[in-house]
Design a protein around this motif. Structure first.
Motif, PDB file in Angstrom:
ATOM      1  N   THR A 216       0.825  -1.212   0.000  1.00  0.00           N
ATOM      2  CA  THR A 216       0.000   0.000   0.000  1.00  0.00           C
ATOM      3  C   THR A 216       0.859   1.263   0.000  1.00  0.00           C
ATOM      4  O   THR A 216       0.469   2.279  -0.579  1.00  0.00           O
ATOM      5  CB  THR A 216      -0.956   0.002   1.204  1.00  0.00           C
ATOM      6  N   GLY A 217       2.039   1.210   0.630  1.00  0.00           N
ATOM      7  CA  GLY A 217       2.946   2.350   0.536  1.00  0.00           C
ATOM      8  C   GLY A 217       3.360   2.611  -0.901  1.00  0.00           C
ATOM      9  O   GLY A 217       3.433   3.759  -1.350  1.00  0.00           O
ATOM     10  N   ARG A 218       3.627   1.534  -1.640  1.00  0.00           N
ATOM     11  CA  ARG A 218       3.981   1.681  -3.055  1.00  0.00           C
ATOM     12  C   ARG A 218       2.808   2.271  -3.843  1.00  0.00           C
ATOM     13  O   ARG A 218       2.994   3.103  -4.735  1.00  0.00           O
ATOM     14  CB  ARG A 218       4.385   0.315  -3.611  1.00  0.00           C
ATOM     15  N   GLN A 219       1.596   1.849  -3.511  1.00  0.00           N
ATOM     16  CA  GLN A 219       0.421   2.404  -4.186  1.00  0.00           C
ATOM     17  C   GLN A 219       0.329   3.907  -3.968  1.00  0.00           C
ATOM     18  O   GLN A 219       0.049   4.668  -4.905  1.00  0.00           O
ATOM     19  CB  GLN A 219      -0.848   1.723  -3.667  1.00  0.00           C
ATOM     20  N   LEU A 220       0.550   4.342  -2.738  1.00  0.00           N
ATOM     21  CA  LEU A 220       0.456   5.772  -2.444  1.00  0.00           C
ATOM     22  C   LEU A 220       1.473   6.585  -3.237  1.00  0.00           C
ATOM     23  O   LEU A 220       1.217   7.748  -3.582  1.00  0.00           O
ATOM     24  CB  LEU A 220       0.670   6.006  -0.949  1.00  0.00           C
ATOM     25  N   CYS A 221       2.612   5.985  -3.525  1.00  0.00           N
ATOM     26  CA  CYS A 221       3.682   6.701  -4.227  1.00  0.00           C
ATOM     27  C   CYS A 221       3.529   6.669  -5.742  1.00  0.00           C
ATOM     28  O   CYS A 221       4.251   7.394  -6.448  1.00  0.00           O
ATOM     29  CB  CYS A 221       5.044   6.115  -3.842  1.00  0.00           C
ATOM     30  N   THR A 222       2.620   5.843  -6.256  1.00  0.00           N
ATOM     31  CA  THR A 222       2.506   5.679  -7.714  1.00  0.00           C
ATOM     32  C   THR A 222       1.081   5.854  -8.232  1.00  0.00           C
ATOM     33  O   THR A 222       0.857   5.741  -9.433  1.00  0.00           O
ATOM     34  CB  THR A 222       3.006   4.281  -8.132  1.00  0.00           C
ATOM     35  N   GLU A 223       0.118   6.115  -7.355  1.00  0.00           N
ATOM     36  CA  GLU A 223      -1.289   6.171  -7.758  1.00  0.00           C
ATOM     37  C   GLU A 223      -1.516   7.190  -8.876  1.00  0.00           C
ATOM     38  O   GLU A 223      -1.129   8.352  -8.764  1.00  0.00           O
ATOM     39  CB  GLU A 223      -2.159   6.536  -6.556  1.00  0.00           C
ATOM     40  N   PRO A 224      -2.148   6.795  -9.984  1.00  0.00           N
ATOM     41  CA  PRO A 224      -2.449   7.750 -11.045  1.00  0.00           C
ATOM     42  C   PRO A 224      -3.688   8.579 -10.709  1.00  0.00           C
ATOM     43  O   PRO A 224      -4.453   8.240  -9.801  1.00  0.00           O
ATOM     44  CB  PRO A 224      -2.725   6.840 -12.245  1.00  0.00           C
ATOM     45  N   ASP A 225      -3.866   9.639 -11.443  1.00  0.00           N
ATOM     46  CA  ASP A 225      -5.043  10.488 -11.286  1.00  0.00           C
ATOM     47  C   ASP A 225      -6.230   9.800 -11.964  1.00  0.00           C
ATOM     48  O   ASP A 225      -6.249   9.633 -13.180  1.00  0.00           O
ATOM     49  CB  ASP A 225      -4.793  11.856 -11.911  1.00  0.00           C
ATOM     50  N   ARG A 226      -7.223   9.400 -11.163  1.00  0.00           N
ATOM     51  CA  ARG A 226      -8.403   8.720 -11.691  1.00  0.00           C
ATOM     52  C   ARG A 226      -9.676   9.526 -11.418  1.00  0.00           C
ATOM     53  O   ARG A 226     -10.792   8.995 -11.425  1.00  0.00           O
ATOM     54  CB  ARG A 226      -8.527   7.319 -11.083  1.00  0.00           C
ATOM     55  N   VAL A 227      -9.501  10.819 -11.207  1.00  0.00           N
ATOM     56  CA  VAL A 227     -10.651  11.664 -10.882  1.00  0.00           C
ATOM     57  C   VAL A 227     -11.625  11.726 -12.056  1.00  0.00           C
ATOM     58  O   VAL A 227     -12.847  11.702 -11.865  1.00  0.00           O
ATOM     59  CB  VAL A 227     -10.188  13.076 -10.469  1.00  0.00           C
ATOM     60  N   GLY A 228     -11.097  11.785 -13.275  1.00  0.00           N
ATOM     61  CA  GLY A 228     -11.979  11.808 -14.435  1.00  0.00           C
ATOM     62  C   GLY A 228     -12.856  10.575 -14.515  1.00  0.00           C
ATOM     63  O   GLY A 228     -14.054  10.660 -14.816  1.00  0.00           O
ATOM     64  N   ASP A 229     -12.276   9.417 -14.237  1.00  0.00           N
ATOM     65  CA  ASP A 229     -13.060   8.180 -14.229  1.00  0.00           C
ATOM     66  C   ASP A 229     -14.135   8.237 -13.148  1.00  0.00           C
ATOM     67  O   ASP A 229     -15.284   7.831 -13.362  1.00  0.00           O
ATOM     68  CB  ASP A 229     -12.157   6.972 -13.979  1.00  0.00           C
ATOM     69  N   LEU A 230     -13.746   8.736 -11.971  1.00  0.00           N
ATOM     70  CA  LEU A 230     -14.697   8.791 -10.871  1.00  0.00           C
ATOM     71  C   LEU A 230     -15.836   9.757 -11.163  1.00  0.00           C
ATOM     72  O   LEU A 230     -16.995   9.495 -10.809  1.00  0.00           O
ATOM     73  CB  LEU A 230     -13.974   9.188  -9.584  1.00  0.00           C
ATOM     74  N   ALA A 231     -15.530  10.861 -11.809  1.00  0.00           N
ATOM     75  CA  ALA A 231     -16.557  11.858 -12.116  1.00  0.00           C
ATOM     76  C   ALA A 231     -17.650  11.297 -13.011  1.00  0.00           C
ATOM     77  O   ALA A 231     -18.781  11.803 -13.016  1.00  0.00           O
ATOM     78  CB  ALA A 231     -15.916  13.082 -12.759  1.00  0.00           C
ATOM     79  N   ALA A 232     -17.316  10.261 -13.765  1.00  0.00           N
ATOM     80  CA  ALA A 232     -18.310   9.650 -14.666  1.00  0.00           C
ATOM     81  C   ALA A 232     -19.253   8.700 -13.933  1.00  0.00           C
ATOM     82  O   ALA A 232     -20.237   8.232 -14.519  1.00  0.00           O
ATOM     83  CB  ALA A 232     -17.595   8.907 -15.788  1.00  0.00           C
ATOM     84  N   VAL A 233     -18.974   8.405 -12.670  1.00  0.00           N
ATOM     85  CA  VAL A 233     -19.819   7.500 -11.885  1.00  0.00           C
ATOM     86  C   VAL A 233     -20.914   8.334 -11.212  1.00  0.00           C
ATOM     87  O   VAL A 233     -20.618   9.322 -10.536  1.00  0.00           O
ATOM     88  CB  VAL A 233     -18.981   6.756 -10.832  1.00  0.00           C
ATOM     89  N   PRO A 234     -22.176   7.945 -11.358  1.00  0.00           N
ATOM     90  CA  PRO A 234     -23.280   8.772 -10.848  1.00  0.00           C
ATOM     91  C   PRO A 234     -23.506   8.620  -9.352  1.00  0.00           C
ATOM     92  O   PRO A 234     -24.457   7.997  -8.892  1.00  0.00           O
ATOM     93  CB  PRO A 234     -24.490   8.254 -11.644  1.00  0.00           C
ATOM     94  N   LEU A 235     -22.592   9.210  -8.558  1.00  0.00           N
ATOM     95  CA  LEU A 235     -22.731   9.229  -7.104  1.00  0.00           C
ATOM     96  C   LEU A 235     -22.512  10.655  -6.601  1.00  0.00           C
ATOM     97  O   LEU A 235     -21.739  11.413  -7.202  1.00  0.00           O
ATOM     98  CB  LEU A 235     -21.688   8.329  -6.434  1.00  0.00           C
ATOM     99  N   PRO A 236     -23.128  11.030  -5.482  1.00  0.00           N
ATOM    100  CA  PRO A 236     -22.765  12.282  -4.812  1.00  0.00           C
ATOM    101  C   PRO A 236     -21.410  12.117  -4.112  1.00  0.00           C
ATOM    102  O   PRO A 236     -21.153  11.082  -3.494  1.00  0.00           O
ATOM    103  CB  PRO A 236     -23.883  12.490  -3.795  1.00  0.00           C
ATOM    104  N   TYR A 237     -20.584  13.156  -4.206  1.00  0.00           N
ATOM    105  CA  TYR A 237     -19.240  13.103  -3.624  1.00  0.00           C
ATOM    106  C   TYR A 237     -19.044  14.220  -2.605  1.00  0.00           C
ATOM    107  O   TYR A 237     -19.640  15.301  -2.710  1.00  0.00           O
ATOM    108  CB  TYR A 237     -18.176  13.219  -4.722  1.00  0.00           C
TER     109      TYR A 237
END
Length: 293
Positions: A216-237
């Motif tokens: 999980t430490g490696r994930q935190l250091c390499t996580e890509p920007d997925r905000v665009g993908d998330l914005a397409a999901v119909p949920l309140p944020y």
């Protein structure tokens, strides 16, 4: 020497095992306060080196607003089991599937018609995002608490690297002693500040599986920007943070909220852990958001 007892759950809460199709997970489960109309439930995911106890101060005020809250130790965190050496068990995709299994098990406990909200703190927010991108249907909303759009800041990456280097050559116990010798743990790549004092923090640290921390430490250091993908999901944020955050600077969180068309809350006087720093205004902000959706 007798191991110190875990931090006692808040009054009215119950620590138990949530059994799911992907294994058992340790949770702290707090019902709605007596005499209060139930309004929903929330699944709470902790951050890197964190645990379910990080949400202890939120349970009672949220119960008073009509929300049942279930805080969970993820796979390999504190009191939830996981392999000590197999990092593949902690791939983000696997942890996301765990969250969906937890939601399914909670749905069986809650019954039909009870809205289930998802909240992730820091690393937990990125795991929550991955779960929602896989299947958003179990959830009524997603709150990202002090959890940013992509990888953590350079200074935090350096701290994670220090931790990884230490875990490569030392046991968890020796790493803890080294961290303590260097200064406050949260400032030198160790466990985030939390409740329960040093005995509890040490016990929580020793409960984590090394492979979980490495993966999980490696994930935190390499996580890509997925905000665009998330914005397409119909949920309140909802994007919630303290007024200062070294892990993801506030302008990044502000921009993410705009991109998600999300409610934005900045909790005055709080830093990376508003759930610990300012629990009452944090709980009020969460309940206010959930009430609207």
């Amino acid at each position: 020497m007798t191991a110190p007892l875990p931090l006692t759950p808040p009054p009215g809460a119950r620590a138990h095992t949530l059994r799911t199709g992907r294994g058992d997970f340790a949770v702290v489960d707090h019902p709605v306060a007596a005499g209060v109309e139930p309004r929903g439930a929330a699944l709470l995911l902790p951050g890197f080196t964190g645990s379910k106890e990080d949400f202890h101060l939120l349970h009672e005020p949220l119960a008073a607003r009509g929300y049942r809250t279930v805080a969970v130790d993820g796979r390999g965190q504190f009191e939830s089991e996981g392999p000590p050496d197999d990092e593949s068990a902690y791939l983000q995709s696997e942890l996301a599937r765990d969250v969906l299994a937890q939601a399914e098990a909670l749905r069986a406990l809650l019954g039909d018609g009870v809205p289930l909200h998802l909240l992730g703190h820091s690393l937990g927010g990125q795991i929550a995002r991955a779960a929602v991108l896989r299947d958003h249907s179990p959830f009524r909303s997603l709150t990202l608490m002090a959890s940013g759009p992509a990888r953590i800041s350079v200074s935090q990456q350096q701290r994670v690297k220090l931790l990884h280097d230490a875990l490569a050559v030392m046991s968890m116990g020796r790493v803890w002693e080294a961290i303590r010798a260097m200064g406050p743990p949260e400032e030198v790549g160790g466990p985030a500040r939390g409740l329960g004092g040093q005995d509890h923090l040490r016990r929580r640290w020793l409960g984590h599986k090394p492979a979980q921390l490495l993966a999980t430490g490696r994930q935190l250091c390499t996580e890509p920007d997925r905000v665009g993908d998330l914005a397409a999901v119909p949920l309140p944020y909802h994007v919630l943070s303290g007024e200062r955050d070294d892990t993801w600077p506030l302008p990044l969180l502000d921009d993410m909220a705009v991109r998600l068309d999300a409610r934005r809350t900045v909790v005055a006087g709080a830093e990376h852990s508003p759930n610990v720093d300012r629990p009452l205004p944090t709980a009020e902000a969460l309940a206010d958001f959930w009430d609207t959706v």
